[in-house]
Design a protein around this motif. Sequence first.
Motif, PDB file in Angstrom:
ATOM      1  N   ALA A  45       0.809  -1.218   0.000  1.00 40.82           N
ATOM      2  CA  ALA A  45       0.000   0.000   0.000  1.00 40.82           C
ATOM      3  C   ALA A  45       0.841   1.265   0.000  1.00 40.82           C
ATOM      4  CB  ALA A  45      -0.939  -0.013   1.204  1.00 40.82           C
ATOM      5  N   PHE A  46       2.058   1.192   0.532  1.00 37.88           N
ATOM      6  CA  PHE A  46       2.886   2.393   0.638  1.00 37.88           C
ATOM      7  C   PHE A  46       4.159   2.305  -0.203  1.00 37.88           C
ATOM      8  CE2 PHE A  46       0.192   2.492   4.334  1.00 37.88           C
ATOM      9  CZ  PHE A  46      -0.144   3.834   4.450  1.00 37.88           C
ATOM     10  N   THR A  47       4.258   1.298  -1.063  1.00 37.81           N
ATOM     11  CA  THR A  47       5.469   1.137  -1.867  1.00 37.81           C
ATOM     12  C   THR A  47       5.732   2.356  -2.743  1.00 37.81           C
ATOM     13  OG1 THR A  47       5.190  -1.273  -1.902  1.00 37.81           O
ATOM     14  CG2 THR A  47       6.630  -0.300  -3.576  1.00 37.81           C
ATOM     15  N   GLY A  48       4.702   2.865  -3.410  1.00 43.08           N
ATOM     16  CA  GLY A  48       4.888   4.002  -4.302  1.00 43.08           C
ATOM     17  C   GLY A  48       5.386   5.234  -3.584  1.00 43.08           C
ATOM     18  N   ARG A  49       4.863   5.503  -2.407  1.00 42.88           N
ATOM     19  CA  ARG A  49       5.302   6.685  -1.657  1.00 42.88           C
ATOM     20  C   ARG A  49       6.731   6.505  -1.152  1.00 42.88           C
ATOM     21  NH1 ARG A  49       1.307  10.209  -1.192  1.00 42.88           N
ATOM     22  NH2 ARG A  49      -0.839   9.494  -1.455  1.00 42.88           N
ATOM     23  N   LYS A  50       7.094   5.280  -0.798  1.00 44.03           N
ATOM     24  CA  LYS A  50       8.472   5.026  -0.360  1.00 44.03           C
ATOM     25  C   LYS A  50       9.439   5.186  -1.524  1.00 44.03           C
ATOM     26  CE  LYS A  50       6.989   1.807   3.260  1.00 44.03           C
ATOM     27  NZ  LYS A  50       6.977   0.403   3.705  1.00 44.03           N
ATOM     28  N   LEU A  51       9.024   4.780  -2.718  1.00 45.47           N
ATOM     29  CA  LEU A  51       9.868   4.959  -3.898  1.00 45.47           C
ATOM     30  C   LEU A  51      10.059   6.442  -4.207  1.00 45.47           C
ATOM     31  CD1 LEU A  51       8.367   2.141  -6.123  1.00 45.47           C
ATOM     32  CD2 LEU A  51      10.757   2.262  -5.422  1.00 45.47           C
ATOM     33  N   ALA A  52       8.977   7.211  -4.186  1.00 44.97           N
ATOM     34  CA  ALA A  52       9.082   8.636  -4.460  1.00 44.97           C
ATOM     35  C   ALA A  52       9.937   9.345  -3.417  1.00 44.97           C
ATOM     36  CB  ALA A  52       7.689   9.268  -4.516  1.00 44.97           C
ATOM     37  N   ALA A  53       9.927   8.833  -2.186  1.00 46.39           N
ATOM     38  CA  ALA A  53      10.721   9.440  -1.114  1.00 46.39           C
ATOM     39  C   ALA A  53      12.215   9.236  -1.319  1.00 46.39           C
ATOM     40  CB  ALA A  53      10.304   8.874   0.239  1.00 46.39           C
ATOM     41  N   LEU A  54      12.607   8.386  -2.282  1.00 46.24           N
ATOM     42  CA  LEU A  54      14.018   8.165  -2.563  1.00 46.24           C
ATOM     43  C   LEU A  54      14.643   9.312  -3.347  1.00 46.24           C
ATOM     44  CD1 LEU A  54      13.951   4.373  -3.528  1.00 46.24           C
ATOM     45  CD2 LEU A  54      14.853   5.366  -1.421  1.00 46.24           C
ATOM     46  N   ASN A  55      13.832  10.251  -3.820  1.00 46.12           N
ATOM     47  CA  ASN A  55      14.395  11.431  -4.479  1.00 46.12           C
ATOM     48  C   ASN A  55      15.352  12.137  -3.525  1.00 46.12           C
ATOM     49  OD1 ASN A  55      13.122  11.596  -7.127  1.00 46.12           O
ATOM     50  ND2 ASN A  55      11.202  11.859  -6.013  1.00 46.12           N
ATOM     51  N   GLY A  56      16.582  12.319  -3.962  1.00 50.17           N
ATOM     52  CA  GLY A  56      17.586  12.946  -3.113  1.00 50.17           C
ATOM     53  C   GLY A  56      18.287  11.986  -2.175  1.00 50.17           C
ATOM     54  N   GLU A  57      17.910  10.718  -2.195  1.00 48.68           N
ATOM     55  CA  GLU A  57      18.527   9.702  -1.321  1.00 48.68           C
ATOM     56  C   GLU A  57      19.331   8.722  -2.175  1.00 48.68           C
ATOM     57  OE1 GLU A  57      18.456   9.816   1.894  1.00 48.68           O
ATOM     58  OE2 GLU A  57      17.015  11.461   2.079  1.00 48.68           O
ATOM     59  N   GLY A  58      20.336   9.245  -2.856  1.00 44.46           N
ATOM     60  CA  GLY A  58      21.108   8.433  -3.793  1.00 44.46           C
ATOM     61  C   GLY A  58      21.738   7.194  -3.194  1.00 44.46           C
ATOM     62  N   PRO A  59      22.526   7.301  -2.120  1.00 45.43           N
ATOM     63  CA  PRO A  59      23.158   6.098  -1.556  1.00 45.43           C
ATOM     64  C   PRO A  59      22.149   5.040  -1.121  1.00 45.43           C
ATOM     65  CG  PRO A  59      24.209   8.073  -0.716  1.00 45.43           C
ATOM     66  CD  PRO A  59      23.001   8.536  -1.467  1.00 45.43           C
ATOM     67  N   GLN A  60      21.064   5.467  -0.493  1.00 43.79           N
ATOM     68  CA  GLN A  60      20.046   4.509  -0.057  1.00 43.79           C
ATOM     69  C   GLN A  60      19.398   3.814  -1.246  1.00 43.79           C
ATOM     70  OE1 GLN A  60      16.885   6.229   2.271  1.00 43.79           O
ATOM     71  NE2 GLN A  60      15.628   4.389   2.154  1.00 43.79           N
ATOM     72  N   CYS A  61      19.068   4.578  -2.287  1.00 45.27           N
ATOM     73  CA  CYS A  61      18.428   4.007  -3.464  1.00 45.27           C
ATOM     74  C   CYS A  61      19.358   3.024  -4.168  1.00 45.27           C
ATOM     75  CB  CYS A  61      18.004   5.128  -4.409  1.00 45.27           C
ATOM     76  SG  CYS A  61      17.093   4.563  -5.862  1.00 45.27           S
ATOM     77  N   ARG A  62      20.608   3.389  -4.329  1.00 44.67           N
ATOM     78  CA  ARG A  62      21.544   2.485  -5.005  1.00 44.67           C
ATOM     79  C   ARG A  62      21.771   1.226  -4.192  1.00 44.67           C
ATOM     80  NH1 ARG A  62      23.820   7.614  -6.116  1.00 44.67           N
ATOM     81  NH2 ARG A  62      25.340   7.439  -4.428  1.00 44.67           N
ATOM     82  N   ALA A  63      21.766   1.331  -2.873  1.00 50.25           N
ATOM     83  CA  ALA A  63      21.906   0.154  -2.026  1.00 50.25           C
ATOM     84  C   ALA A  63      20.728  -0.803  -2.219  1.00 50.25           C
ATOM     85  CB  ALA A  63      22.020   0.563  -0.558  1.00 50.25           C
ATOM     86  N   LEU A  64      19.528  -0.247  -2.381  1.00 53.23           N
ATOM     87  CA  LEU A  64      18.353  -1.086  -2.627  1.00 53.23           C
ATOM     88  C   LEU A  64      18.495  -1.849  -3.941  1.00 53.23           C
ATOM     89  CD1 LEU A  64      15.494   1.365  -1.587  1.00 53.23           C
ATOM     90  CD2 LEU A  64      16.062  -0.794  -0.458  1.00 53.23           C
TER      91      LEU A  64
END
Length: 240
Positions: A45-64
């Motif tokens: 239910a919250f996957t899309g909002r968590k994905l959008a929250a990765l804007n500006g979170e480069g290291p965290q996103c690349r780790a995922l």
Amino acid sequence: MLRAFKILLLLGLIAFGGLLLYGYARQHPEDMPWTRLDLAQPIGAFTGRKLAALNGEGPQCRALLRRAGVRFVALPARADGAQCGYRNAVRLRAGGALDVAYAPADLGTSCPVAAALALWEWHVVQPAAIRHLGTKVERIEHWGSYECRRMRGRSDAPWSEHATANALDIAAFRLEDGRRISVLGDWKDQDHKAAFLREIRDGACPLFATVLSPDYNAAHRDHFHFDQADRGEWGWRACR
């Protein structure tokens, strides 16, 4: 005495509800707003909002992406004036956990878009292709991600998400048996190809902040537009 009993009963119901929520949260962390995003989990239910929250979170996103087995190369930051450029972009590589290739090859886009594309392929595109078309998708044809421009090509319009590589336009799909399914050629039909396109459009909506298709307007008659526009934690989302 009766009042004390009612209070105890209410507290018991609250405690029981808390236990039920705790049990559900442990089995379905993807549906909880406070859990960390994990690309190995189903779409919740919250996957899309968590994905959008990765804007500006480069290291965290690349780790995922790395933990999920997605092959990529981090792109150096780029600045083209005050409104255009990117700092959190990756170039997807064929192989690894992704079954599809992109044409043109080596798609470069923002990391949040790339993460959403991986989930879209695994949980939406491939299951829908097998169900409606009897085979898997081998290649996704796109029109690119980064382009320094405003929306609708108008000089007075807001800047497009393409201006920061935070969007992708997808035009067609090549199947493993050689067939080609295109948004322009197959969207209006009443057959299994159109059913496939509509299902993967609908399945993109929980993953991207904006999903636009031929149902939106004539400018999108020949492609899907996906982006991860940052509209705040509880900002509006578009699905047409």
